[in-house]
Design a protein around this motif. Structure first.
Motif, PDB file in Angstrom:
ATOM      1  N   ASP A 243      57.144  51.984 -36.021  1.00  0.00           N
ATOM      2  CA  ASP A 243      56.278  52.587 -36.545  1.00  0.00           C
ATOM      3  C   ASP A 243      56.184  52.547 -38.129  1.00  0.00           C
ATOM      4  OD1 ASP A 243      54.938  53.215 -34.239  1.00  0.00           O
ATOM      5  OD2 ASP A 243      55.875  54.989 -33.867  1.00  0.00           O
ATOM      6  N   ARG A 269      52.500  53.001 -39.342  1.00  0.00           N
ATOM      7  CA  ARG A 269      51.104  52.111 -38.504  1.00  0.00           C
ATOM      8  C   ARG A 269      50.316  52.958 -38.062  1.00  0.00           C
ATOM      9  NH1 ARG A 269      53.017  47.056 -38.391  1.00  0.00           N
ATOM     10  NH2 ARG A 269      55.299  46.731 -38.288  1.00  0.00           N
ATOM     11  N   ASP A 270      49.097  52.517 -37.744  1.00  0.00           N
ATOM     12  CA  ASP A 270      47.882  53.374 -37.208  1.00  0.00           C
ATOM     13  C   ASP A 270      48.246  53.772 -35.958  1.00  0.00           C
ATOM     14  OD1 ASP A 270      46.418  52.641 -39.380  1.00  0.00           O
ATOM     15  OD2 ASP A 270      45.157  50.999 -38.468  1.00  0.00           O
ATOM     16  N   GLY A 271      47.900  55.023 -36.063  1.00  0.00           N
ATOM     17  CA  GLY A 271      48.048  55.829 -34.638  1.00  0.00           C
ATOM     18  C   GLY A 271      49.495  56.487 -34.490  1.00  0.00           C
ATOM     19  N   CYS A 273      52.744  58.906 -35.267  1.00  0.00           N
ATOM     20  CA  CYS A 273      52.807  60.376 -35.732  1.00  0.00           C
ATOM     21  C   CYS A 273      53.786  60.693 -36.598  1.00  0.00           C
ATOM     22  CB  CYS A 273      53.466  61.304 -34.412  1.00  0.00           C
ATOM     23  SG  CYS A 273      53.878  62.831 -34.953  1.00  0.00           S
ATOM     24  N   LYS A 300      49.602  57.735 -44.042  1.00  0.00           N
ATOM     25  CA  LYS A 300      48.760  56.732 -42.984  1.00  0.00           C
ATOM     26  C   LYS A 300      48.156  55.667 -44.025  1.00  0.00           C
ATOM     27  CE  LYS A 300      47.220  60.177 -39.913  1.00  0.00           C
ATOM     28  NZ  LYS A 300      45.947  61.017 -39.276  1.00  0.00           N
TER      29      LYS A 300
END
Length: 305
Positions: A243, A269-271, A273, A300
């Motif tokens: 991520d 990365r997108d999405g 946490c 983000k």
């Protein structure tokens, strides 16, 4: 943006207790060595003056600087044990590094003085009483061996302790040189051996002084700690944390030689946490690079300009 500076409380308390115990042990060892060194220094000064030996006077001068340097090292350990406060968020931990830096400079200055005096003795030889030189040098060797083993049982990774050890090791070598000089003078009457051996000891002292000064100066100017590389950190995190899309603004330095510090930013990365990414980065830094104190900012991708 997730920005944190937290640490596991249980592990932090364990490390803090361990550090306090090590500091107390080091402080005691340095204090005992300082007392032994200072107590015998007077005997070497008197013996050096009476015998006319530069090797003995050089060793006495070294013991004098050692007494002050060991006292400074003791102060360093003492201050390092004090807690952080509102004006010093990291406490006085770095004073140990400053003490090591000063001790390293003292070793270099002492080496220069010994070489200078040796040159004068070689140009203008003086009579030396080998018997007195031998007796005082043997007694000095015993004292220095005791002090060396007291310090050698401490933490070798601590720059402050290493500076103290190098001082006493130089004393020990000085006593050995004085003994060798005394034996040769008694056997052959060749007095130039005294300043020649003093130069050899001075060069060894200079090597130790340079190492301690160089390493402590690197920490004081906040250089990257040995074994850490911002490029390696970037490659490792981006390759092993799914991520973590991009790792930037990496800074690595050290509070002391045993406490590396790192700050960095991560583009998630997108999405993903953000808090999960943050914790994963801190865990990876600790496991892979031994960094337990890191400040990690996670963004983000859309948040970036």
């Amino acid at each position: 943006m997730a920005h944190t500076h937290s640490h596991g409380i249980g592990h932090h308390e364990h490390r803090h207790h361990h550090a306090v115990t090590e500091t107390a042990d080091a402080r005691k060892r340095v204090a005992i060595a300082a007392v032994l060194t200072f107590a015998f220094m007077g005997a070497e000064i008197i013996g050096g003056i009476i015998s006319g030996s530069l090797a003995l006077l050089a060793d006495a001068a070294h013991m004098l600087t050692d007494a002050g340097s060991l006292a400074l090292a003791w102060v360093g350990f003492r201050l390092a044990a004090r807690p952080a406060d509102g004006l010093r968020s990291f406490g006085f931990a770095r004073f140990k590094v400053l003490a090591a830096f000063v001790n390293g400079l003292a070793l270099l200055a002492l080496a220069v003085w010994i070489v200078w005096e040796a040159i004068h003795r070689l140009l203008e030889p003086q009579p030396i009483l080998g018997g007195i030189l031998l007796g005082v040098a043997i007694a000095g060797l015993v004292v220095n061996i005791i002090a060396f083993f007291i310090l050698h049982g401490g933490d070798h990774d601590d720059l402050n302790m290493r500076g103290a050890i190098w001082h006493v090791a130089g004393d020990l070598l000085g006593s050995v040189a004085a003994i060798v000089a005394a034996i040769l003078i008694l056997a052959t009457g060749w007095t130039p051996i005294d300043p020649i051996l003093s130069v050899v000891v001075a060069l060894i002292i200079a090597v130790g002084g340079w190492r301690v000064t160089r390493e402590s100066a690197h920490i004081l100017i906040e250089g990257v700690p040995s074994g850490l590389s911002p490029d390696d950190i970037k490659k490792d995190l981006e390759a092993n944390l799914e991520d973590a899309a991009r790792v930037t603004h990496i800074h690595a330095w050290a509070l002391t030689e045993q406490k590396p510090l790192v700050t960095l930013e991560v583009v998630a990365r997108d999405g993903a946490c953000l808090d999960t990414v943050r914790r994963a980065v801190k865990t990876r830094l600790q496991q892979q690079f031994g960094v337990s104190h890191a400040t990690v900012e996670v963004h983000k991708a859309p948040d970036l300009p």
